[in-house]
Design a protein around this motif. Structure first.
Motif, PDB file in Angstrom:
ATOM      1  N   TYR A  17      -2.497  -2.962  -2.509  1.00 43.59           N
ATOM      2  CA  TYR A  17      -3.015  -3.232  -1.170  1.00 43.59           C
ATOM      3  C   TYR A  17      -3.994  -2.156  -0.721  1.00 43.59           C
ATOM      4  O   TYR A  17      -3.724  -0.953  -0.907  1.00 43.59           O
ATOM      5  CB  TYR A  17      -1.876  -3.294  -0.158  1.00 43.59           C
ATOM      6  CG  TYR A  17      -1.060  -4.558  -0.210  1.00 43.59           C
ATOM      7  CD1 TYR A  17      -0.227  -4.837  -1.296  1.00 43.59           C
ATOM      8  CD2 TYR A  17      -1.121  -5.485   0.826  1.00 43.59           C
ATOM      9  CE1 TYR A  17       0.505  -6.007  -1.349  1.00 43.59           C
ATOM     10  CE2 TYR A  17      -0.376  -6.652   0.794  1.00 43.59           C
ATOM     11  CZ  TYR A  17       0.431  -6.904  -0.295  1.00 43.59           C
ATOM     12  OH  TYR A  17       1.161  -8.060  -0.338  1.00 43.59           O
ATOM     13  N   SER A  18      -5.114  -2.595  -0.134  1.00 42.43           N
ATOM     14  CA  SER A  18      -5.911  -1.625   0.602  1.00 42.43           C
ATOM     15  C   SER A  18      -5.159  -1.294   1.887  1.00 42.43           C
ATOM     16  O   SER A  18      -4.391  -2.123   2.398  1.00 42.43           O
ATOM     17  CB  SER A  18      -7.303  -2.173   0.912  1.00 42.43           C
ATOM     18  OG  SER A  18      -7.219  -3.297   1.750  1.00 42.43           O
ATOM     19  N   MET A  19      -5.362  -0.102   2.383  1.00 45.16           N
ATOM     20  CA  MET A  19      -4.635   0.357   3.561  1.00 45.16           C
ATOM     21  C   MET A  19      -5.620   0.814   4.628  1.00 45.16           C
ATOM     22  O   MET A  19      -6.674   1.380   4.328  1.00 45.16           O
ATOM     23  CB  MET A  19      -3.705   1.517   3.200  1.00 45.16           C
ATOM     24  CG  MET A  19      -2.614   1.161   2.204  1.00 45.16           C
ATOM     25  SD  MET A  19      -1.469  -0.084   2.829  1.00 45.16           S
ATOM     26  CE  MET A  19      -0.764   0.740   4.259  1.00 45.16           C
ATOM     27  N   SER A  28      -6.017   9.154   3.294  1.00 41.47           N
ATOM     28  CA  SER A  28      -5.658   9.364   1.889  1.00 41.47           C
ATOM     29  C   SER A  28      -4.382   8.596   1.595  1.00 41.47           C
ATOM     30  O   SER A  28      -3.714   8.115   2.518  1.00 41.47           O
ATOM     31  CB  SER A  28      -5.481  10.858   1.578  1.00 41.47           C
ATOM     32  OG  SER A  28      -4.424  11.404   2.360  1.00 41.47           O
ATOM     33  N   ARG A  29      -4.042   8.486   0.327  1.00 44.71           N
ATOM     34  CA  ARG A  29      -2.833   7.758  -0.041  1.00 44.71           C
ATOM     35  C   ARG A  29      -2.211   8.376  -1.271  1.00 44.71           C
ATOM     36  O   ARG A  29      -2.890   9.005  -2.087  1.00 44.71           O
ATOM     37  CB  ARG A  29      -3.137   6.286  -0.278  1.00 44.71           C
ATOM     38  CG  ARG A  29      -4.016   5.991  -1.474  1.00 44.71           C
ATOM     39  CD  ARG A  29      -4.422   4.510  -1.499  1.00 44.71           C
ATOM     40  NE  ARG A  29      -3.291   3.623  -1.667  1.00 44.71           N
ATOM     41  CZ  ARG A  29      -3.307   2.326  -1.348  1.00 44.71           C
ATOM     42  NH1 ARG A  29      -4.392   1.783  -0.823  1.00 44.71           N
ATOM     43  NH2 ARG A  29      -2.234   1.572  -1.546  1.00 44.71           N
ATOM     44  N   ASN A  61       0.077   6.707  -4.094  1.00 42.17           N
ATOM     45  CA  ASN A  61       0.689   5.466  -4.575  1.00 42.17           C
ATOM     46  C   ASN A  61       2.051   5.705  -5.227  1.00 42.17           C
ATOM     47  O   ASN A  61       2.874   4.798  -5.287  1.00 42.17           O
ATOM     48  CB  ASN A  61      -0.251   4.752  -5.531  1.00 42.17           C
ATOM     49  CG  ASN A  61      -1.384   4.042  -4.804  1.00 42.17           C
ATOM     50  OD1 ASN A  61      -1.379   3.917  -3.576  1.00 42.17           O
ATOM     51  ND2 ASN A  61      -2.380   3.597  -5.558  1.00 42.17           N
ATOM     52  N   ALA A  62       2.281   6.911  -5.687  1.00 43.62           N
ATOM     53  CA  ALA A  62       3.590   7.231  -6.260  1.00 43.62           C
ATOM     54  C   ALA A  62       4.660   7.324  -5.171  1.00 43.62           C
ATOM     55  O   ALA A  62       5.838   7.064  -5.422  1.00 43.62           O
ATOM     56  CB  ALA A  62       3.523   8.534  -7.037  1.00 43.62           C
ATOM     57  N   GLU A  63       4.219   7.704  -3.965  1.00 40.57           N
ATOM     58  CA  GLU A  63       5.143   7.850  -2.839  1.00 40.57           C
ATOM     59  C   GLU A  63       5.067   6.675  -1.864  1.00 40.57           C
ATOM     60  O   GLU A  63       5.762   6.662  -0.843  1.00 40.57           O
ATOM     61  CB  GLU A  63       4.854   9.153  -2.087  1.00 40.57           C
ATOM     62  CG  GLU A  63       5.105  10.404  -2.911  1.00 40.57           C
ATOM     63  CD  GLU A  63       6.574  10.588  -3.240  1.00 40.57           C
ATOM     64  OE1 GLU A  63       7.445  10.160  -2.434  1.00 40.57           O
ATOM     65  OE2 GLU A  63       6.875  11.135  -4.314  1.00 40.57           O
ATOM     66  N   ASN A  64       4.211   5.684  -2.164  1.00 38.27           N
ATOM     67  CA  ASN A  64       4.045   4.509  -1.286  1.00 38.27           C
ATOM     68  C   ASN A  64       3.730   4.919   0.149  1.00 38.27           C
ATOM     69  O   ASN A  64       4.305   4.383   1.110  1.00 38.27           O
ATOM     70  CB  ASN A  64       5.301   3.629  -1.313  1.00 38.27           C
ATOM     71  CG  ASN A  64       5.476   2.905  -2.623  1.00 38.27           C
ATOM     72  OD1 ASN A  64       4.583   2.890  -3.465  1.00 38.27           O
ATOM     73  ND2 ASN A  64       6.644   2.320  -2.808  1.00 38.27           N
ATOM     74  N   THR A  65       2.818   5.869   0.290  1.00 36.38           N
ATOM     75  CA  THR A  65       2.512   6.408   1.611  1.00 36.38           C
ATOM     76  C   THR A  65       1.000   6.559   1.791  1.00 36.38           C
ATOM     77  O   THR A  65       0.305   6.961   0.859  1.00 36.38           O
ATOM     78  CB  THR A  65       3.199   7.766   1.808  1.00 36.38           C
ATOM     79  OG1 THR A  65       4.615   7.611   1.637  1.00 36.38           O
ATOM     80  CG2 THR A  65       2.948   8.312   3.201  1.00 36.38           C
ATOM     81  N   VAL A  66       0.546   6.246   2.985  1.00 31.84           N
ATOM     82  CA  VAL A  66      -0.838   6.480   3.366  1.00 31.84           C
ATOM     83  C   VAL A  66      -0.833   7.478   4.524  1.00 31.84           C
ATOM     84  O   VAL A  66       0.093   7.476   5.348  1.00 31.84           O
ATOM     85  CB  VAL A  66      -1.563   5.171   3.734  1.00 31.84           C
ATOM     86  CG1 VAL A  66      -0.938   4.495   4.944  1.00 31.84           C
ATOM     87  CG2 VAL A  66      -3.049   5.404   3.957  1.00 31.84           C
ATOM     88  N   TYR A  67      -1.852   8.315   4.557  1.00 31.41           N
ATOM     89  CA  TYR A  67      -1.930   9.380   5.540  1.00 31.41           C
ATOM     90  C   TYR A  67      -3.221   9.285   6.351  1.00 31.41           C
ATOM     91  O   TYR A  67      -4.222   8.732   5.891  1.00 31.41           O
ATOM     92  CB  TYR A  67      -1.898  10.750   4.859  1.00 31.41           C
ATOM     93  CG  TYR A  67      -0.700  10.969   3.978  1.00 31.41           C
ATOM     94  CD1 TYR A  67      -0.776  10.751   2.603  1.00 31.41           C
ATOM     95  CD2 TYR A  67       0.514  11.396   4.516  1.00 31.41           C
ATOM     96  CE1 TYR A  67       0.327  10.948   1.792  1.00 31.41           C
ATOM     97  CE2 TYR A  67       1.617  11.593   3.700  1.00 31.41           C
ATOM     98  CZ  TYR A  67       1.519  11.373   2.348  1.00 31.41           C
ATOM     99  OH  TYR A  67       2.620  11.565   1.541  1.00 31.41           O
TER     100      TYR A  67
END
Length: 116
Positions: A32-34, A71-72, A74-80
């Motif tokens: 997914y784009s975030m 930023s993101r 993907n290993a942590e399933n998190t976007v900042y």
């Protein structure tokens, strides 16, 4: 069940910084784009920043260019969203959004208030 949970909002003085996080679960985050959106009282929700699924391209609203960084991990399933040089007009509820056909997912939002 897809879930996006934002955190990191709060009260900050003008010129200060905040880092928002959005933790994803229940779907394949890396596909997914975030995006981060924000909505100020009495105003429409507006796009702040977007990052591609691989994290190799970003786009920003003119009003935040040079001050905000998306930023993101993907290993942590998190976007900042790193927000620097905050201004009063940055005060809003900030939402993260996951986008991919056939439907997007939205978080519940986190309040950011910039005030002295």
């Amino acid at each position: 069940q897809a879930l996006l949970v934002e955190s990191g909002g709060g009260l900050v003085q003008p010129g200060g910084s905040l880092r928002l996080s959005c933790a994803a679960s229940g779907f394949t985050f890396s596909m997914y784009s975030m995006s981060w959106y924000r909505q100020a009282p009495g105003k429409e929700r507006e796009l702040v920043a977007t990052i591609t699924s691989a994290g190799d391209s970003t786009n920003y609203a003119d009003s935040v260019k040079g001050r905000f960084t998306i930023s993101r991990d993907n290993a942590e399933n998190t976007v900042y969203l790193q927000m620097n040089s905050l201004k009063g007009e940055d005060t809003a509820v900030y939402y993260c959004k996951a986008s991919r056909f056939p439907r997007p997912y939205w978080g519940q939002g986190t309040q950011v208030t910039v005030s002295s």
